[in-house]
Scaffold this motif. Structure first.
Motif, PDB file in Angstrom:
ATOM      1  N   SER A  59      13.057  84.624  -4.451  1.00  0.00           N
ATOM      2  CA  SER A  59      13.515  83.503  -3.629  1.00  0.00           C
ATOM      3  C   SER A  59      12.385  82.544  -3.309  1.00  0.00           C
ATOM      4  CB  SER A  59      14.135  84.018  -2.332  1.00  0.00           C
ATOM      5  OG  SER A  59      15.280  84.796  -2.580  1.00  0.00           O
ATOM      6  N   CYS A  94      24.096  74.709 -11.394  1.00  0.00           N
ATOM      7  CA  CYS A  94      23.055  75.396 -10.624  1.00  0.00           C
ATOM      8  C   CYS A  94      21.767  75.411 -11.431  1.00  0.00           C
ATOM      9  CB  CYS A  94      23.496  76.822 -10.292  1.00  0.00           C
ATOM     10  SG  CYS A  94      22.249  77.779  -9.419  1.00  0.00           S
ATOM     11  N   ILE A 174      28.361  89.404  -1.151  1.00  0.00           N
ATOM     12  CA  ILE A 174      26.955  89.037  -0.990  1.00  0.00           C
ATOM     13  C   ILE A 174      26.353  88.747  -2.358  1.00  0.00           C
ATOM     14  CG2 ILE A 174      24.695  89.820  -0.200  1.00  0.00           C
ATOM     15  CD1 ILE A 174      26.118  91.561   1.840  1.00  0.00           C
ATOM     16  N   GLU A 175      25.849  87.519  -2.521  1.00  0.00           N
ATOM     17  CA  GLU A 175      25.302  87.068  -3.798  1.00  0.00           C
ATOM     18  C   GLU A 175      23.786  87.233  -3.890  1.00  0.00           C
ATOM     19  OE1 GLU A 175      26.744  83.321  -6.117  1.00  0.00           O
ATOM     20  OE2 GLU A 175      25.043  82.699  -4.865  1.00  0.00           O
ATOM     21  N   TRP A 176      23.125  87.386  -2.747  1.00  0.00           N
ATOM     22  CA  TRP A 176      21.676  87.590  -2.753  1.00  0.00           C
ATOM     23  C   TRP A 176      21.310  88.383  -1.513  1.00  0.00           C
ATOM     24  CZ3 TRP A 176      18.951  87.359  -6.870  1.00  0.00           C
ATOM     25  CH2 TRP A 176      17.545  87.375  -6.810  1.00  0.00           C
ATOM     26  N   ARG A 181      22.800  85.791   1.211  1.00  0.00           N
ATOM     27  CA  ARG A 181      23.547  84.609   0.787  1.00  0.00           C
ATOM     28  C   ARG A 181      24.945  85.062   0.365  1.00  0.00           C
ATOM     29  NH1 ARG A 181      21.252  79.626  -2.350  1.00  0.00           N
ATOM     30  NH2 ARG A 181      23.127  78.484  -2.912  1.00  0.00           N
ATOM     31  N   ALA A 201      32.697  82.126   2.861  1.00  0.00           N
ATOM     32  CA  ALA A 201      32.664  81.031   1.888  1.00  0.00           C
ATOM     33  C   ALA A 201      34.090  80.667   1.500  1.00  0.00           C
ATOM     34  CB  ALA A 201      31.863  81.408   0.650  1.00  0.00           C
ATOM     35  N   HIS A 206      29.550  75.785  -2.762  1.00  0.00           N
ATOM     36  CA  HIS A 206      28.190  76.149  -3.149  1.00  0.00           C
ATOM     37  C   HIS A 206      27.473  76.573  -1.873  1.00  0.00           C
ATOM     38  CE1 HIS A 206      24.671  76.132  -5.787  1.00  0.00           C
ATOM     39  NE2 HIS A 206      24.000  75.630  -4.766  1.00  0.00           N
ATOM     40  N   THR A 207      27.174  77.851  -1.738  1.00  0.00           N
ATOM     41  CA  THR A 207      26.716  78.403  -0.472  1.00  0.00           C
ATOM     42  C   THR A 207      25.209  78.265  -0.283  1.00  0.00           C
ATOM     43  OG1 THR A 207      26.455  80.605  -1.421  1.00  0.00           O
ATOM     44  CG2 THR A 207      28.610  80.060  -0.462  1.00  0.00           C
ATOM     45  N   ALA A 208      24.788  78.549   0.938  1.00  0.00           N
ATOM     46  CA  ALA A 208      23.370  78.566   1.299  1.00  0.00           C
ATOM     47  C   ALA A 208      23.047  79.896   1.958  1.00  0.00           C
ATOM     48  CB  ALA A 208      23.051  77.404   2.239  1.00  0.00           C
ATOM     49  N   ALA A 209      21.761  80.134   2.184  1.00  0.00           N
ATOM     50  CA  ALA A 209      21.346  81.364   2.849  1.00  0.00           C
ATOM     51  C   ALA A 209      21.933  81.420   4.253  1.00  0.00           C
ATOM     52  CB  ALA A 209      19.824  81.438   2.905  1.00  0.00           C
ATOM     53  N   MET A 210      22.213  82.649   4.699  1.00  0.00           N
ATOM     54  CA  MET A 210      22.784  82.831   6.032  1.00  0.00           C
ATOM     55  C   MET A 210      21.961  83.854   6.807  1.00  0.00           C
ATOM     56  SD  MET A 210      26.128  85.243   5.271  1.00  0.00           S
ATOM     57  CE  MET A 210      25.925  86.823   4.404  1.00  0.00           C
TER      58      MET A 210
END
Length: 308
Positions: A59, A94, A174-176, A181, A201, A206-210
């Motif tokens: 990251s 992306c 969870i993508e990351w 994320r 989501a 298009h998501t961001a870190a949470m």
């Protein structure tokens, strides 16, 4: 027609259309179908070794000064030119996931050839299936592509029918892992088709870190762990990133044993036809119903329990 695919999902689509034999070039990440792509020349590389770096280190590299999106990937312009492609398939969705459309277009403009570049940018599950027809039309097999799209839609309908009328577990994907994320784009559609209620989501987002508190406060009934680009065995090396979070063991999904590690690249991260298989797998996990082939070893693994 000579095809170069600079996107693993596009390689999946070419295979789905029965045109793997026309592939003359691919990315280093194109791995499906294994036997059909194994001998296809590779024209890209990566500056980062994801098998060595942690999720946090990856990251930081992606967002740091040394790398910025598309600079994570190299494109061998000389090798591409030598392949004399008629069509190059790429993406502009992306910059972290593949060589950028801007770089591909700039490279192709330097080729002494009449090469067409097609950028695929699906955001929803319907968009993913429509890409088959977009690619099929360019490759001269539109009718075949339309048939395959309808066959995939029929499989999704069988999934929806199998879970119809059941209570929908509130599901977080969870993508990351570090930073956390949520999975967006077509994944919420996959969850909905499989009888879940997606959290964190919206379809196409298009998501961001949470923050961890966002996931904790959502109190999901089920958690799907599918880091982008990580096969399950790679994900399992970093499960402590979740289990050490304060309150992880108290999530309803964890208490109920409804947390799974999934094969992200195969069925969730890439916008190709295998996302339909992803929905079939989720129907089995969320509701115990078989809406396709039985879930095979490696397609879904139980997440390790938190330490006592």
């Amino acid at each position: 027609m000579r095809i170069v695919s600079l996107l693993p999902a596009a390689t999946d689509i070419v295979a789905e259309l029965g045109l793997s034999g026309r592939l003359v070039g691919r990315t280093h990440e194109c791995d499906w179908p294994p036997r059909e792509v194994a001998g296809v020349p590779v024209v890209t590389g990566a500056d980062l070794d994801a098998d060595v770096l942690t999720s946090r280190e990856i990251s930081l590299a992606v967002g740091g000064a040394e790398h910025s999106g598309s600079s994570l990937y190299t494109l061998d312009a000389e090798a591409l030119a030598a392949l004399r492609p008629d069509v190059v398939l790429t993406q502009d969705l992306c910059e972290v996931c593949a060589v950028s459309y801007e770089r591909v277009s700039g490279t192709v403009r330097l080729l002494d050839a009449d090469t067409r570049v097609l950028s695929l940018e699906p955001r929803t599950l319907d968009d993913v299936l429509d890409c088959l027809v977009t690619v099929g039309e360019l490759l001269g097999v539109r009718e075949r592509a339309e048939r395959r799209r309808e066959e995939l839609r029929a499989r999704l309908d069988r999934v929806r029918d199998a879970v119809g009328g059941r209570e929908r577990p509130r599901t977080a994907a969870i993508e990351w892992l570090d930073p956390l994320r949520p999975a967006g784009h077509w994944v919420p559609d996959q969850i909905t088709a499989a009888g879940g209620s997606p959290l964190l989501a919206a379809p196409g987002e298009h998501t961001a870190a949470m923050a961890w508190e966002t996931l904790r406060e959502a109190r999901p009934d089920a958690v799907l762990v599918m880091p982008c680009g990580f096969p399950p065995e790679r994900t399992l090396r970093e499960t402590e990133l979740l289990t050490r979070l304060a309150g992880w063991a108290d999530l309803p999904a964890v208490r109920a044993g409804r947390v799974w590690v999934l094969d992200g690249p195969a069925h969730f991260n890439r916008p190709g036809p295998r996302v339909v298989r992803g929905a079939e797998i989720l129907a089995r996990l969320l509701h115990g119903v078989e809406a396709g082939a039985p879930v095979a070893d490696g397609e879904a693994l139980p997440f390790p329990l938190p330490p006592n």
